[in-house]
Write a protein that holds these residues in place. Structure first.
Motif, PDB file in Angstrom:
ATOM      1  N   ASN A   7     -68.585  11.500  76.970  1.00  0.00           N
ATOM      2  CA  ASN A   7     -69.568  12.327  76.528  1.00  0.00           C
ATOM      3  C   ASN A   7     -70.603  13.079  77.239  1.00  0.00           C
ATOM      4  O   ASN A   7     -71.584  12.317  77.778  1.00  0.00           O
ATOM      5  N   THR A   8     -70.238  13.976  78.068  1.00  0.00           N
ATOM      6  CA  THR A   8     -71.377  14.713  79.216  1.00  0.00           C
ATOM      7  C   THR A   8     -72.802  14.868  78.468  1.00  0.00           C
ATOM      8  O   THR A   8     -73.522  14.941  79.224  1.00  0.00           O
ATOM      9  N   ASP A   9     -72.797  15.346  77.285  1.00  0.00           N
ATOM     10  CA  ASP A   9     -74.151  15.654  76.680  1.00  0.00           C
ATOM     11  C   ASP A   9     -74.973  14.516  76.634  1.00  0.00           C
ATOM     12  O   ASP A   9     -76.323  14.693  76.758  1.00  0.00           O
ATOM     13  N   LYS A  10     -74.263  13.150  76.345  1.00  0.00           N
ATOM     14  CA  LYS A  10     -75.160  11.929  76.298  1.00  0.00           C
ATOM     15  C   LYS A  10     -75.127  11.193  77.345  1.00  0.00           C
ATOM     16  O   LYS A  10     -75.560   9.844  77.446  1.00  0.00           O
ATOM     17  N   TYR A  13     -69.810   7.157  78.305  1.00  0.00           N
ATOM     18  CA  TYR A  13     -68.455   7.119  77.855  1.00  0.00           C
ATOM     19  C   TYR A  13     -68.422   6.309  76.328  1.00  0.00           C
ATOM     20  O   TYR A  13     -69.242   5.414  76.316  1.00  0.00           O
ATOM     21  N   GLU A  14     -67.485   6.911  75.577  1.00  0.00           N
ATOM     22  CA  GLU A  14     -67.615   6.422  74.261  1.00  0.00           C
ATOM     23  C   GLU A  14     -66.108   5.838  73.727  1.00  0.00           C
ATOM     24  O   GLU A  14     -65.291   6.585  73.897  1.00  0.00           O
ATOM     25  N   ILE A  15     -66.257   4.821  72.799  1.00  0.00           N
ATOM     26  CA  ILE A  15     -64.823   4.586  72.376  1.00  0.00           C
ATOM     27  C   ILE A  15     -65.004   4.250  70.798  1.00  0.00           C
ATOM     28  O   ILE A  15     -66.174   3.801  70.265  1.00  0.00           O
ATOM     29  N   SER A  16     -63.933   5.066  70.120  1.00  0.00           N
ATOM     30  CA  SER A  16     -64.125   5.124  68.661  1.00  0.00           C
ATOM     31  C   SER A  16     -62.804   4.478  67.853  1.00  0.00           C
ATOM     32  O   SER A  16     -61.523   4.396  68.699  1.00  0.00           O
ATOM     33  N   VAL A  17     -62.922   3.900  66.970  1.00  0.00           N
ATOM     34  CA  VAL A  17     -61.873   3.352  66.250  1.00  0.00           C
ATOM     35  C   VAL A  17     -61.631   4.306  65.078  1.00  0.00           C
ATOM     36  O   VAL A  17     -62.782   4.073  63.921  1.00  0.00           O
ATOM     37  N   ASP A  18     -60.629   4.723  64.565  1.00  0.00           N
ATOM     38  CA  ASP A  18     -60.243   5.566  63.383  1.00  0.00           C
ATOM     39  C   ASP A  18     -61.301   6.536  63.152  1.00  0.00           C
ATOM     40  O   ASP A  18     -61.827   6.837  62.114  1.00  0.00           O
ATOM     41  N   ASP A  26     -73.168   3.558  79.052  1.00  0.00           N
ATOM     42  CA  ASP A  26     -74.057   4.616  79.642  1.00  0.00           C
ATOM     43  C   ASP A  26     -73.796   4.854  81.136  1.00  0.00           C
ATOM     44  O   ASP A  26     -73.357   4.001  81.806  1.00  0.00           O
ATOM     45  N   TYR A  27     -74.119   5.932  81.408  1.00  0.00           N
ATOM     46  CA  TYR A  27     -73.893   6.316  83.044  1.00  0.00           C
ATOM     47  C   TYR A  27     -75.084   7.295  83.397  1.00  0.00           C
ATOM     48  O   TYR A  27     -75.459   8.170  82.633  1.00  0.00           O
ATOM     49  N   VAL A  28     -75.368   7.322  84.574  1.00  0.00           N
ATOM     50  CA  VAL A  28     -76.487   8.053  85.553  1.00  0.00           C
ATOM     51  C   VAL A  28     -75.662   8.542  86.813  1.00  0.00           C
ATOM     52  O   VAL A  28     -75.220   7.554  87.516  1.00  0.00           O
ATOM     53  N   VAL A  29     -75.860   9.862  87.079  1.00  0.00           N
ATOM     54  CA  VAL A  29     -75.280  10.321  87.949  1.00  0.00           C
ATOM     55  C   VAL A  29     -76.471  10.019  89.346  1.00  0.00           C
ATOM     56  O   VAL A  29     -77.499  10.652  89.232  1.00  0.00           O
ATOM     57  N   GLY A  30     -76.180   9.244  90.263  1.00  0.00           N
ATOM     58  CA  GLY A  30     -77.427   8.999  91.239  1.00  0.00           C
ATOM     59  C   GLY A  30     -76.938   9.673  92.467  1.00  0.00           C
ATOM     60  O   GLY A  30     -76.137  10.635  92.395  1.00  0.00           O
ATOM     61  N   GLU A  31     -77.446   8.932  93.732  1.00  0.00           N
ATOM     62  CA  GLU A  31     -77.454   9.659  94.920  1.00  0.00           C
ATOM     63  C   GLU A  31     -76.131   9.296  95.736  1.00  0.00           C
ATOM     64  O   GLU A  31     -75.694   8.166  95.364  1.00  0.00           O
ATOM     65  N   HIS A  32     -75.833  10.094  96.478  1.00  0.00           N
ATOM     66  CA  HIS A  32     -74.709   9.714  97.659  1.00  0.00           C
ATOM     67  C   HIS A  32     -73.384   9.401  96.921  1.00  0.00           C
ATOM     68  O   HIS A  32     -72.567   8.687  96.919  1.00  0.00           O
ATOM     69  N   GLY A  33     -73.288  10.275  95.792  1.00  0.00           N
ATOM     70  CA  GLY A  33     -72.047  10.151  95.070  1.00  0.00           C
ATOM     71  C   GLY A  33     -71.601   8.964  94.464  1.00  0.00           C
ATOM     72  O   GLY A  33     -70.616   8.499  94.151  1.00  0.00           O
ATOM     73  N   VAL A  34     -72.833   8.314  93.771  1.00  0.00           N
ATOM     74  CA  VAL A  34     -72.717   7.052  93.173  1.00  0.00           C
ATOM     75  C   VAL A  34     -73.125   7.284  91.668  1.00  0.00           C
ATOM     76  O   VAL A  34     -74.177   7.979  91.376  1.00  0.00           O
ATOM     77  N   ILE A  35     -72.239   6.746  90.553  1.00  0.00           N
ATOM     78  CA  ILE A  35     -72.376   6.717  89.368  1.00  0.00           C
ATOM     79  C   ILE A  35     -73.051   5.399  88.932  1.00  0.00           C
ATOM     80  O   ILE A  35     -72.402   4.285  89.100  1.00  0.00           O
ATOM     81  N   VAL A  36     -74.042   5.284  88.375  1.00  0.00           N
ATOM     82  CA  VAL A  36     -74.810   4.069  87.912  1.00  0.00           C
ATOM     83  C   VAL A  36     -74.200   3.788  86.637  1.00  0.00           C
ATOM     84  O   VAL A  36     -74.354   4.633  85.589  1.00  0.00           O
ATOM     85  N   LEU A  37     -73.764   2.328  86.239  1.00  0.00           N
ATOM     86  CA  LEU A  37     -73.400   2.009  84.858  1.00  0.00           C
ATOM     87  C   LEU A  37     -74.446   1.063  84.343  1.00  0.00           C
ATOM     88  O   LEU A  37     -74.201  -0.305  84.943  1.00  0.00           O
ATOM     89  N   GLY A  53     -63.706  -3.838  77.491  1.00  0.00           N
ATOM     90  CA  GLY A  53     -62.782  -3.805  78.564  1.00  0.00           C
ATOM     91  C   GLY A  53     -62.192  -2.349  78.548  1.00  0.00           C
ATOM     92  O   GLY A  53     -61.858  -1.756  79.642  1.00  0.00           O
ATOM     93  N   GLU A  54     -61.681  -1.973  77.546  1.00  0.00           N
ATOM     94  CA  GLU A  54     -61.003  -0.800  77.532  1.00  0.00           C
ATOM     95  C   GLU A  54     -61.697   0.503  77.820  1.00  0.00           C
ATOM     96  O   GLU A  54     -61.423   1.309  78.782  1.00  0.00           O
ATOM     97  N   LEU A  55     -62.971   0.277  77.506  1.00  0.00           N
ATOM     98  CA  LEU A  55     -64.146   1.395  77.945  1.00  0.00           C
ATOM     99  C   LEU A  55     -64.486   1.324  79.397  1.00  0.00           C
ATOM    100  O   LEU A  55     -64.556   2.445  79.872  1.00  0.00           O
ATOM    101  N   VAL A  56     -64.798   0.333  79.787  1.00  0.00           N
ATOM    102  CA  VAL A  56     -64.959   0.152  81.234  1.00  0.00           C
ATOM    103  C   VAL A  56     -63.750   0.593  82.151  1.00  0.00           C
ATOM    104  O   VAL A  56     -64.105   1.057  83.067  1.00  0.00           O
ATOM    105  N   ARG A  57     -62.590   0.145  81.669  1.00  0.00           N
ATOM    106  CA  ARG A  57     -61.227   0.424  82.480  1.00  0.00           C
ATOM    107  C   ARG A  57     -61.316   2.211  82.492  1.00  0.00           C
ATOM    108  O   ARG A  57     -61.078   2.692  83.679  1.00  0.00           O
ATOM    109  N   TYR A  58     -61.603   2.697  81.444  1.00  0.00           N
ATOM    110  CA  TYR A  58     -61.504   4.235  81.319  1.00  0.00           C
ATOM    111  C   TYR A  58     -62.579   4.890  82.250  1.00  0.00           C
ATOM    112  O   TYR A  58     -62.447   5.928  82.821  1.00  0.00           O
ATOM    113  N   ALA A  59     -63.945   4.309  81.879  1.00  0.00           N
ATOM    114  CA  ALA A  59     -64.893   4.856  82.945  1.00  0.00           C
ATOM    115  C   ALA A  59     -64.708   4.703  84.210  1.00  0.00           C
ATOM    116  O   ALA A  59     -64.789   5.654  84.887  1.00  0.00           O
ATOM    117  N   LEU A  60     -64.129   3.612  84.759  1.00  0.00           N
ATOM    118  CA  LEU A  60     -63.882   3.381  86.046  1.00  0.00           C
ATOM    119  C   LEU A  60     -62.767   4.356  86.603  1.00  0.00           C
ATOM    120  O   LEU A  60     -62.701   4.874  87.889  1.00  0.00           O
TER     121      LEU A  60
END
Length: 120
Positions: A7-10, A13-18, A26-37, A53-60
């Motif tokens: 969800n780039t507006d927020k 990364y989101e995980i939904s069930v049914d 949450d993520y923040v676009v940092g400096e030097h091509g680094v994404i802060v989680l 775990g599924e959420l983190v794997r997807y994000a990474l």
């Protein structure tokens, strides 16, 4: 069935069930091509299902596919990467530069081999 999306507006990364939001990272676009989680959350009623775990794997995987590195400030993400070392290469080092790269750059700029200089 779980569905993970970005969800780039927020800036998360989101995980939904049914169709119901079960958690997010949450993520923040940092400096030097680094994404802060900085934070991962799964709602209490969805805990124990492996959704974090599924959420983190997807994000990474998404971060890797975009060519970024990650600063895992969230303790859950840190622990997850520790248990899944195939993602360790994504972890950015201080200032988004690997220590070896920094040392190579120092020698090019200063002419000093950092491994032979006791001040470094």
């Amino acid at each position: 069935m779980a569905d993970v999306t970005k969800n780039t507006d927020k800036n998360r990364y989101e995980i939904s069930v049914d169709g119901e939001l079960a958690g997010y990272a949450d993520y923040v676009v940092g400096e030097h091509g680094v994404i802060v989680l900085p934070h991962t959350k799964v709602e209490e009623r969805f805990s124990g299902q492996g959704l974090a775990g599924e959420l983190v794997r997807y994000a990474l995987d998404d971060i890797r596919s975009e060519g970024y590195r990650v600063d895992p400030q969230c303790t859950y993400v840190q622990g997850w990467i520790g248990k899944n070392p195939e993602y360790a290469d994504l972890v950015a080092h201080k200032d988004g530069v690997d220590a070896d790269e920094a040392a190579d750059g120092m020698e090019e700029v200063t002419g000093v081999d950092p491994t032979s200089d006791p001040r470094i």
